[in-house]
Motif scaffolding. Structure first.
Motif, short mmCIF file in Angstrom:
data_model
loop_
_atom_site.label_atom_id
_atom_site.label_comp_id
_atom_site.label_asym_id
_atom_site.label_seq_id
_atom_site.Cartn_x
_atom_site.Cartn_y
_atom_site.Cartn_z
N SER A 107 34.28 -5.60 -25.62
CA SER A 107 33.45 -6.60 -24.94
C SER A 107 34.09 -7.98 -25.05
CB SER A 107 32.04 -6.62 -25.55
OG SER A 107 32.10 -7.11 -26.88
N SER A 112 31.77 -5.64 -29.65
CA SER A 112 31.48 -4.26 -29.28
C SER A 112 32.73 -3.60 -28.69
CB SER A 112 30.36 -4.21 -28.25
OG SER A 112 29.21 -4.86 -28.75
N ASN A 125 28.77 -1.02 -31.61
CA ASN A 125 28.01 -2.14 -31.08
C ASN A 125 27.15 -2.74 -32.19
OD1 ASN A 125 27.17 -3.69 -28.73
ND2 ASN A 125 25.17 -2.72 -28.97
N ASN A 128 21.28 -5.48 -31.57
CA ASN A 128 20.76 -6.55 -30.72
C ASN A 128 21.82 -7.24 -29.86
OD1 ASN A 128 18.10 -6.18 -31.67
ND2 ASN A 128 18.57 -7.41 -33.49
N ASN A 129 22.99 -6.64 -29.75
CA ASN A 129 24.02 -7.16 -28.85
C ASN A 129 23.71 -6.63 -27.46
OD1 ASN A 129 26.42 -7.49 -27.31
ND2 ASN A 129 27.58 -7.69 -29.20
N PRO A 130 23.67 -7.49 -26.44
CA PRO A 130 23.30 -7.04 -25.09
C PRO A 130 24.35 -6.18 -24.39
CG PRO A 130 23.91 -9.35 -25.05
CD PRO A 130 23.91 -8.93 -26.50
N PHE A 131 25.51 -5.95 -25.02
CA PHE A 131 26.55 -5.12 -24.40
C PHE A 131 26.02 -3.72 -24.12
CE2 PHE A 131 30.27 -2.24 -25.12
CZ PHE A 131 30.91 -2.51 -23.93
N GLU A 133 22.47 -1.50 -24.04
CA GLU A 133 21.00 -1.51 -24.10
C GLU A 133 20.52 -0.07 -24.13
OE1 GLU A 133 19.45 -3.82 -20.83
OE2 GLU A 133 21.08 -5.28 -21.04
N ASP A 135 17.31 2.50 -24.22
CA ASP A 135 15.89 2.67 -23.95
C ASP A 135 15.51 4.06 -24.44
OD1 ASP A 135 13.34 3.11 -22.93
OD2 ASP A 135 13.79 2.27 -20.94
N ASN A 144 26.82 -2.80 -20.37
CA ASN A 144 27.05 -3.99 -19.54
C ASN A 144 28.53 -4.39 -19.59
OD1 ASN A 144 24.26 -4.57 -18.71
ND2 ASN A 144 23.94 -4.77 -20.92
#
Length: 181
Positions: A107, A112, A125, A128-131, A133, A135, A144
């Motif tokens: 990233s 990441s 990763n 809480n790293n947005p690389f 996500e 669910d 991402n």
């Protein structure tokens, strides 16, 4: 159906098969004339494997005798490098092996990484790293990716180079030879 007929009547298949199999050359080895600079075997060397479609995007077998070593070096270190940078997220997500190995993606924050070991994709990763996500409720994961900096015109030129490498010799000489000058 009409569109399929159009293509079958106006285009020839120059290669059909696995790009990871044994080496297959597109033309006669006796000619050794570079399509890109015009050099012959008397003026240039033709000792390296010149991939008609870049090895960096998975081609291991479709080769050309019509690309001298100097042009091969220029393409490999120039426009094909930009294509590799542009396609890195796709190559990584698809596990497409490049020249040496399956691509590792890091990233932009360097927090990441996605790599492969023993055929398994490993995602490293920070929480809480947005690389990445995740669910858990919907059992989905979003990666991402961010495209590596590259020159878009060089990416386009790489695709043009692939096209010029695979078209038949007669078509190249009669319709496209001026493109390389």
């Amino acid at each position: 159906m009409r569109k399929i007929l159009y293509f079958s009547e106006n285009y020839d298949i120059v290669f059909q098969g696995d790009l990871k199999g044994s080496k297959r050359y597109l033309e006669d080895s006796e000619k050794y004339v570079c399509r890109f600079c015009g050099s012959t075997h008397k003026e240039a060397t033709f000792t390296k494997d010149a991939h008609a479609i870049s090895e960096s995007i998975g081609n291991k077998s479709l080769l050309s005798y019509s690309e001298c070593d100097e042009c091969n070096k220029i393409f490999g270190n120039g426009i094909e490098d930009h294509l590799g940078k542009f396609l890195l997220p796709l190559k990584n997500a698809s596990a497409i092996k490049g020249k040496n190995s399956k691509p590792t993606y890091t990233s932009p924050s360097n927090e990441s990484r996605i790599d492969f070991k023993d055929g398994t994709m490993n995602i490293h990763n920070l929480e809480n790293n947005p690389f990445v996500e995740i669910d858990n409720l919907n059992k989905t994961m979003i990666i991402n990716y961010v495209t590596t900096p590259h020159i878009p015109a060089a990416v386009f030129k790489a695709f043009v180079k692939f096209f010029l490498s695979v078209i038949k010799e007669d078509d190249f000489r009669n319709k496209f030879e001026n493109v390389t000058k």
